[in-house]
Motif scaffolding. Sequence first.
Motif, PDB file in Angstrom:
ATOM      1  N   ASP A 168       0.696  -1.234   0.157  1.00  0.00           N
ATOM      2  CA  ASP A 168      -0.082  -0.037  -0.045  1.00  0.00           C
ATOM      3  C   ASP A 168       0.894   1.073   0.028  1.00  0.00           C
ATOM      4  O   ASP A 168       1.639   1.398   0.795  1.00  0.00           O
ATOM      5  CB  ASP A 168      -0.900   0.084   1.338  1.00  0.00           C
ATOM      6  CG  ASP A 168      -1.845   1.165   1.221  1.00  0.00           C
ATOM      7  OD1 ASP A 168      -1.952   1.819   0.021  1.00  0.00           O
ATOM      8  OD2 ASP A 168      -2.593   1.107   2.291  1.00  0.00           O
ATOM      9  N   ALA A 169       0.618   2.045  -0.933  1.00  0.00           N
ATOM     10  CA  ALA A 169       1.488   3.368  -1.202  1.00  0.00           C
ATOM     11  C   ALA A 169       1.420   4.181   0.289  1.00  0.00           C
ATOM     12  O   ALA A 169       2.359   4.862   0.589  1.00  0.00           O
ATOM     13  CB  ALA A 169       0.941   4.233  -2.352  1.00  0.00           C
ATOM     14  N   SER A 170       0.233   4.282   0.679  1.00  0.00           N
ATOM     15  CA  SER A 170      -0.009   5.128   2.025  1.00  0.00           C
ATOM     16  C   SER A 170       1.176   4.580   3.309  1.00  0.00           C
ATOM     17  O   SER A 170       1.388   5.567   4.057  1.00  0.00           O
ATOM     18  CB  SER A 170      -1.328   4.985   2.783  1.00  0.00           C
ATOM     19  OG  SER A 170      -1.623   3.870   3.107  1.00  0.00           O
ATOM     20  N   THR A 171       1.569   3.506   3.022  1.00  0.00           N
ATOM     21  CA  THR A 171       2.647   3.154   4.298  1.00  0.00           C
ATOM     22  C   THR A 171       3.943   3.581   4.080  1.00  0.00           C
ATOM     23  O   THR A 171       4.728   3.672   4.703  1.00  0.00           O
ATOM     24  CB  THR A 171       2.798   1.586   4.237  1.00  0.00           C
ATOM     25  OG1 THR A 171       3.095   1.179   3.069  1.00  0.00           O
ATOM     26  CG2 THR A 171       1.483   0.849   5.118  1.00  0.00           C
ATOM     27  N   ALA A 172       4.117   4.021   2.964  1.00  0.00           N
ATOM     28  CA  ALA A 172       5.487   4.581   2.251  1.00  0.00           C
ATOM     29  C   ALA A 172       5.859   5.941   2.696  1.00  0.00           C
ATOM     30  O   ALA A 172       7.107   6.291   2.695  1.00  0.00           O
ATOM     31  CB  ALA A 172       5.618   4.542   0.812  1.00  0.00           C
ATOM     32  N   PHE A 173       4.884   6.704   3.315  1.00  0.00           N
ATOM     33  CA  PHE A 173       5.074   8.219   3.742  1.00  0.00           C
ATOM     34  C   PHE A 173       6.024   8.295   5.115  1.00  0.00           C
ATOM     35  O   PHE A 173       5.170   7.737   6.095  1.00  0.00           O
ATOM     36  CB  PHE A 173       3.862   8.931   3.830  1.00  0.00           C
ATOM     37  CG  PHE A 173       3.107   8.902   2.805  1.00  0.00           C
ATOM     38  CD1 PHE A 173       3.662   9.019   1.272  1.00  0.00           C
ATOM     39  CD2 PHE A 173       1.676   8.581   2.574  1.00  0.00           C
ATOM     40  CE1 PHE A 173       2.940   8.963   0.433  1.00  0.00           C
ATOM     41  CE2 PHE A 173       0.993   8.760   1.717  1.00  0.00           C
ATOM     42  CZ  PHE A 173       1.565   8.733   0.349  1.00  0.00           C
ATOM     43  N   ALA A 174       6.905   8.571   5.217  1.00  0.00           N
ATOM     44  CA  ALA A 174       7.631   8.721   6.405  1.00  0.00           C
ATOM     45  C   ALA A 174       6.998  10.043   7.065  1.00  0.00           C
ATOM     46  O   ALA A 174       6.502  10.567   6.719  1.00  0.00           O
ATOM     47  CB  ALA A 174       9.147   9.297   6.076  1.00  0.00           C
ATOM     48  N   PRO A 175       7.001  10.628   8.064  1.00  0.00           N
ATOM     49  CA  PRO A 175       6.157  10.319   9.439  1.00  0.00           C
ATOM     50  C   PRO A 175       4.720   9.822   9.018  1.00  0.00           C
ATOM     51  O   PRO A 175       4.110  10.812   8.330  1.00  0.00           O
ATOM     52  CB  PRO A 175       6.592  11.860  10.178  1.00  0.00           C
ATOM     53  CG  PRO A 175       6.644  12.806   9.111  1.00  0.00           C
ATOM     54  CD  PRO A 175       7.183  11.991   7.885  1.00  0.00           C
ATOM     55  N   PRO A 176       4.416   8.941   9.956  1.00  0.00           N
ATOM     56  CA  PRO A 176       2.762   8.837   9.651  1.00  0.00           C
ATOM     57  C   PRO A 176       1.991  10.058  10.358  1.00  0.00           C
ATOM     58  O   PRO A 176       2.233  10.490  11.294  1.00  0.00           O
ATOM     59  CB  PRO A 176       2.734   7.338  10.573  1.00  0.00           C
ATOM     60  CG  PRO A 176       4.040   7.488  11.580  1.00  0.00           C
ATOM     61  CD  PRO A 176       4.978   8.219  10.792  1.00  0.00           C
ATOM     62  N   VAL A 177       1.095  10.216   9.580  1.00  0.00           N
ATOM     63  CA  VAL A 177       0.163  11.463   9.945  1.00  0.00           C
ATOM     64  C   VAL A 177      -0.856  10.823  10.904  1.00  0.00           C
ATOM     65  O   VAL A 177      -1.580  10.079  10.694  1.00  0.00           O
ATOM     66  CB  VAL A 177      -0.348  12.078   8.578  1.00  0.00           C
ATOM     67  CG1 VAL A 177      -1.362  13.040   8.984  1.00  0.00           C
ATOM     68  CG2 VAL A 177       0.631  12.428   7.708  1.00  0.00           C
ATOM     69  N   LEU A 217       9.125   8.378  -3.862  1.00  0.00           N
ATOM     70  CA  LEU A 217      10.282   7.540  -4.585  1.00  0.00           C
ATOM     71  C   LEU A 217      11.091   6.910  -3.851  1.00  0.00           C
ATOM     72  O   LEU A 217      11.338   5.655  -3.862  1.00  0.00           O
ATOM     73  CB  LEU A 217      10.763   8.447  -5.758  1.00  0.00           C
ATOM     74  CG  LEU A 217      11.092   7.587  -7.076  1.00  0.00           C
ATOM     75  CD1 LEU A 217       9.935   7.045  -7.767  1.00  0.00           C
ATOM     76  CD2 LEU A 217      11.754   8.578  -8.158  1.00  0.00           C
ATOM     77  N   ARG A 218      11.866   7.728  -3.125  1.00  0.00           N
ATOM     78  CA  ARG A 218      12.711   7.099  -2.239  1.00  0.00           C
ATOM     79  C   ARG A 218      12.493   6.274  -1.021  1.00  0.00           C
ATOM     80  O   ARG A 218      13.040   5.367  -0.952  1.00  0.00           O
ATOM     81  CB  ARG A 218      13.707   8.470  -1.459  1.00  0.00           C
ATOM     82  CG  ARG A 218      14.613   9.195  -2.382  1.00  0.00           C
ATOM     83  CD  ARG A 218      15.477  10.108  -1.539  1.00  0.00           C
ATOM     84  NE  ARG A 218      14.650  10.811  -0.662  1.00  0.00           N
ATOM     85  CZ  ARG A 218      14.217  12.080  -1.198  1.00  0.00           C
ATOM     86  NH1 ARG A 218      14.617  12.599  -2.318  1.00  0.00           N
ATOM     87  NH2 ARG A 218      13.682  13.096  -0.471  1.00  0.00           N
ATOM     88  N   THR A 219      11.366   6.932  -0.524  1.00  0.00           N
ATOM     89  CA  THR A 219      10.744   5.914   0.431  1.00  0.00           C
ATOM     90  C   THR A 219      10.162   4.336  -0.197  1.00  0.00           C
ATOM     91  O   THR A 219      10.791   3.353   0.483  1.00  0.00           O
ATOM     92  CB  THR A 219       9.442   6.477   1.002  1.00  0.00           C
ATOM     93  OG1 THR A 219       9.655   7.653   1.093  1.00  0.00           O
ATOM     94  CG2 THR A 219       9.340   5.808   2.475  1.00  0.00           C
ATOM     95  N   ALA A 250       6.972  18.035  -7.047  1.00  0.00           N
ATOM     96  CA  ALA A 250       8.372  16.968  -7.453  1.00  0.00           C
ATOM     97  C   ALA A 250       8.893  16.619  -6.211  1.00  0.00           C
ATOM     98  O   ALA A 250       9.124  15.698  -6.351  1.00  0.00           O
ATOM     99  CB  ALA A 250       9.049  17.977  -8.453  1.00  0.00           C
ATOM    100  N   ALA A 251       9.118  17.719  -5.248  1.00  0.00           N
ATOM    101  CA  ALA A 251       9.682  16.994  -3.907  1.00  0.00           C
ATOM    102  C   ALA A 251       8.864  16.190  -3.238  1.00  0.00           C
ATOM    103  O   ALA A 251       9.620  15.127  -2.846  1.00  0.00           O
ATOM    104  CB  ALA A 251       9.921  18.364  -3.212  1.00  0.00           C
ATOM    105  N   VAL A 252       7.586  16.069  -3.260  1.00  0.00           N
ATOM    106  CA  VAL A 252       6.789  15.000  -2.728  1.00  0.00           C
ATOM    107  C   VAL A 252       6.846  13.687  -3.233  1.00  0.00           C
ATOM    108  O   VAL A 252       7.058  12.867  -2.548  1.00  0.00           O
ATOM    109  CB  VAL A 252       5.398  15.528  -2.455  1.00  0.00           C
ATOM    110  CG1 VAL A 252       4.447  14.339  -1.904  1.00  0.00           C
ATOM    111  CG2 VAL A 252       5.190  16.762  -1.504  1.00  0.00           C
ATOM    112  N   MET A 253       6.765  13.801  -4.538  1.00  0.00           N
ATOM    113  CA  MET A 253       6.945  12.712  -5.310  1.00  0.00           C
ATOM    114  C   MET A 253       8.417  11.936  -5.353  1.00  0.00           C
ATOM    115  O   MET A 253       8.413  10.724  -5.219  1.00  0.00           O
ATOM    116  CB  MET A 253       6.805  13.058  -7.024  1.00  0.00           C
ATOM    117  CG  MET A 253       5.181  13.229  -7.142  1.00  0.00           C
ATOM    118  SD  MET A 253       4.654  13.272  -8.641  1.00  0.00           S
ATOM    119  CE  MET A 253       5.148  14.848  -9.398  1.00  0.00           C
ATOM    120  N   GLU A 254       9.339  12.934  -5.129  1.00  0.00           N
ATOM    121  CA  GLU A 254      10.704  12.170  -5.075  1.00  0.00           C
ATOM    122  C   GLU A 254      10.940  11.642  -4.036  1.00  0.00           C
ATOM    123  O   GLU A 254      11.707  10.674  -3.700  1.00  0.00           O
ATOM    124  CB  GLU A 254      11.741  13.343  -5.266  1.00  0.00           C
ATOM    125  CG  GLU A 254      11.967  13.832  -6.871  1.00  0.00           C
ATOM    126  CD  GLU A 254      12.694  15.291  -6.743  1.00  0.00           C
ATOM    127  OE1 GLU A 254      13.025  15.943  -5.601  1.00  0.00           O
ATOM    128  OE2 GLU A 254      12.716  15.901  -7.954  1.00  0.00           O
TER     129      GLU A 254
END
Lengths: 277, 184, 45
Positions: free
Chosen positions: A2-11, A249-251, A242-246
């Motif tokens: 799931d893509a939503s788990t990829a975001f570093a800090p969890p909201v 991508l890294r995560t 672009a920064a959010v997508m980058e």
Amino acid sequence: MDASTAFAPPVKPPSGGGRNLHRFANPGRFLRLSGRVLPFVALPGLVLTLAGLVWGLLFAPADWQQGDAVRIMYVHVPAAWLASAGYAALAACSLSSLVWRHPLADLAALEIGPVGAGATALCLATGSLWGKPMWGAWWVWDARLTSVLVLFFLYLGHIALTRAFDDPARGARAGAILALVGAVDLPIIKFSVDWWNTLHQPATITLTGAPTMYLGMLWPLFLSALGMTLGFVAIVLARTRAAVMERRLRTLLATRARQEAGQEAGQEAGQEAGGIA
Amino acid sequence: MTRKRRRLVLVLACGAGIGSAAALALSAFSDSVAFFVSPSEIAAKAPPPGRSFRLGGLVAQGSLTRLLDGGRPAATFRVTDGRATVTVHYVGILPDLFREGQGVVALGEIAPDGSFRAEDVLAKHDEAYMPKEVADALKKSGHWNPAAGPPPPASTWNTLGTGATGTGATGGAASLANSAKAGG
Amino acid sequence: MTHLTYIIAAYGVFAVIAVWFSATSWTRMTHARKRLAAIDPRASR
């Protein structure tokens, strides 16, 4: 996955007054929303800027003293306004990052910095190009010019500081503190021409009185200022997207690499991730 | 929530501290922040002769004489701030904006005879922007003498001189005179 | 037109800065979107 788990800090679901601010904090929602808004900012920005500049350059009257050199104003004044407004936005992002830990504020501040520095450089360059024929000097150390030069160095310092740390969060923290401390320069720039005697002229457009400018010059100035502001917003939006997508991508790549290292599976996916990284 | 409140208070307190520190520093160095000194400041406390500084003010009406100094253009004029006046001698080319009634900043020093010897003269532009037609209409209608001071409020001249032709300008002047009559 | 070189220089500086920032932000955005789509189609939208 799931893509939503990829975001570093969890909201975390925020409570109270912070809820409204954090409604736009979710990066996925930001990407959807900004993607929808971007063309409606970028296109009017382009059209209005071109209209204002062509009007100012070719159709607006020349000044009775300055001659055609007054046309530099149609670039210089919007650039000066954006230099200050951009820094105010940078300070606002820094405040919401330091106080409310807004997850997008750090990224936005990182992306506002270079664009604001560009506007400040444009303001300084066009001012110099006007000052030489009008005043008789490329540069003078009066309070207005010096405080804007300080603003330019604050932008450069912010750019360098946010990118100087291995840990982006620490760089963002240091940059946010610098941005907030530097915000003291904004009222100095605004009121420098009133507080001290300067070579730079005082404000033509004030909140209290009628502008001391002919309407046929005020209109193109207003158009180009509005257009350049929209253009500035569009560029910052695009860079932040672009920064959010980058970051996403890294995560994603990091998570995938961890999974593969653990399972030793999927030669195919490993080649793909390696080839892209 | 309390942590956020605490951080906000901390940031605001730091901001207040930095703001007042900057205000104190700037008011303490106010004299050196000023770009030029006015004629009345010189009258009150004259800088020592031989020390270079900037003199600023308006070029007094009818005071400009252009001459030649060994083949080079030179000028003598008086700089005033309404209360005091200093005579300035300058050898060199004056900037485009230089005229009587215009603000100037001159870099130089006080000569033994009390006049100001300028090495460099900068023109200061005011905050008014108007086309030539409007300036001519204002001058012709007697509402403004550029050598004597700043233009009248913009509301009186923003309706003038939309056409680039002479008739447009005189028409504007006539309408201005009419409106002045109607007002008075 | 008076002061033509100064005017051209000022508008030229503006054009260079505006085009540079627009172009780099645009290419950066489309590039990131493409790479994201190549890795995970669900994450790119």
